[in-house]
Design an enzyme around this catalytic site. Sequence first.
Site, PDB file in Angstrom:
ATOM      1  N   ASP A  67       0.816  -1.217   0.000  1.00  0.00           N
ATOM      2  CA  ASP A  67       0.000   0.000   0.000  1.00  0.00           C
ATOM      3  C   ASP A  67       0.851   1.268   0.000  1.00  0.00           C
ATOM      4  O   ASP A  67       2.080   1.216   0.161  1.00  0.00           O
ATOM      5  CB  ASP A  67      -0.955  -0.005   1.214  1.00  0.00           C
ATOM      6  CG  ASP A  67      -0.286  -0.408   2.524  1.00  0.00           C
ATOM      7  OD1 ASP A  67       0.963  -0.399   2.585  1.00  0.00           O
ATOM      8  OD2 ASP A  67      -0.990  -0.724   3.483  1.00  0.00           O
ATOM      9  N   ASP A 136      -7.279  -2.127  14.345  1.00  0.00           N
ATOM     10  CA  ASP A 136      -8.678  -2.438  14.017  1.00  0.00           C
ATOM     11  C   ASP A 136      -8.782  -3.707  13.172  1.00  0.00           C
ATOM     12  O   ASP A 136      -9.829  -3.994  12.588  1.00  0.00           O
ATOM     13  CB  ASP A 136      -9.344  -1.249  13.302  1.00  0.00           C
ATOM     14  CG  ASP A 136      -8.694  -0.912  11.956  1.00  0.00           C
ATOM     15  OD1 ASP A 136      -7.760  -1.621  11.536  1.00  0.00           O
ATOM     16  OD2 ASP A 136      -9.130   0.069  11.323  1.00  0.00           O
ATOM     17  N   HIS A 138      -7.035  -4.502  10.425  1.00  0.00           N
ATOM     18  CA  HIS A 138      -6.828  -4.430   8.970  1.00  0.00           C
ATOM     19  C   HIS A 138      -5.517  -5.072   8.543  1.00  0.00           C
ATOM     20  O   HIS A 138      -4.549  -5.112   9.305  1.00  0.00           O
ATOM     21  CB  HIS A 138      -6.921  -2.982   8.459  1.00  0.00           C
ATOM     22  CG  HIS A 138      -5.797  -2.076   8.829  1.00  0.00           C
ATOM     23  ND1 HIS A 138      -5.995  -0.842   9.403  1.00  0.00           N
ATOM     24  CD2 HIS A 138      -4.453  -2.185   8.672  1.00  0.00           C
ATOM     25  CE1 HIS A 138      -4.838  -0.253   9.578  1.00  0.00           C
ATOM     26  NE2 HIS A 138      -3.874  -1.046   9.149  1.00  0.00           N
ATOM     27  N   GLU A 143      -9.576  -1.682   5.568  1.00  0.00           N
ATOM     28  CA  GLU A 143     -10.226  -1.325   6.828  1.00  0.00           C
ATOM     29  C   GLU A 143     -11.469  -2.178   7.071  1.00  0.00           C
ATOM     30  O   GLU A 143     -11.966  -2.819   6.133  1.00  0.00           O
ATOM     31  CB  GLU A 143     -10.617   0.160   6.779  1.00  0.00           C
ATOM     32  CG  GLU A 143      -9.434   1.109   6.629  1.00  0.00           C
ATOM     33  CD  GLU A 143      -8.581   1.218   7.897  1.00  0.00           C
ATOM     34  OE1 GLU A 143      -8.549   0.268   8.701  1.00  0.00           O
ATOM     35  OE2 GLU A 143      -7.936   2.269   8.078  1.00  0.00           O
TER      36      GLU A 143
END
Length: 261
Positions: A67, A136, A138, A143
Amino acid sequence: MEVVIYRTYEEISMASAAVVADVINSKPNMVLGLATGSTPLGLYTELIRMHKEEGLDFSHVSTFNLDEYVGLSPDHPQSYHYFMHENLFKHINIEPQNVHVPSGTTSNYHAFCQWYENRIEECGGIDLQVLGIGSDGHIAFNEPGSSLGSRTRIKTLSKETIDDNARFFDKREDVPIYAITMGVGTVLEARKLILLANGANKAKAITDAIENPVSSMCTASALQLHPDSTLFLDTDAASQLKMREYYEWIQAKKPGAPASS
Ligand code: GLP
């Protein structure tokens, strides 16, 4: 899914580097998927050491990063291009044309994402993908709520991720809101996955990933669907696992495991 629990971050780094080196040594032109964040830094330091002291050869290796932040140029100190160059690429003998990091500044993101997917395929697919995990749950920048079949695309970051990553920027407002990221479906096509996690702030995400149902609300849980995934955890990241003793027992009973004293 294999869960391996170590006492320290250093042990995670050494063990995961040994796996990467093993794939490079058995397939010198392997395709390596790479992650950013603070977690894989120890792994990269060990790979650099192996290159300098043991001749680990990256000259035929191709890499694909997961990413990049949208809007950051490759020379921006918080861009993932810059991170990878500083923390790995400039220290090893990788050919620049074999390095792929998503562009954060392309004028046509849709076309770029398709090109990135095609390029992975042209190179024969990813042999080994290194992953971290967000608090979280990911993987890459997928996400909560990301489709488990998603492909490389633009993704809006969650507030939790922006908060987590604000420590790398001067102020929270400087954290980009969008990222370009491989999809969960893209990641799942790698032949082998290794996910590294350390620290108590990852404990809940790790439990969701390993012991709770596969769900887009924790995209790391998609690793449960993969035929060859290993999670390298420290005791803090593993601290909320209900079956922790079982995973440790499996490791202890593995053929070749050191005899317990
Ligand atoms: C970012 C990256 C992820 C990484 C995560 C965790 O969100 N896109 O690939 O896994 O950060 O980062 P850290 O290792 O610093 O906790």
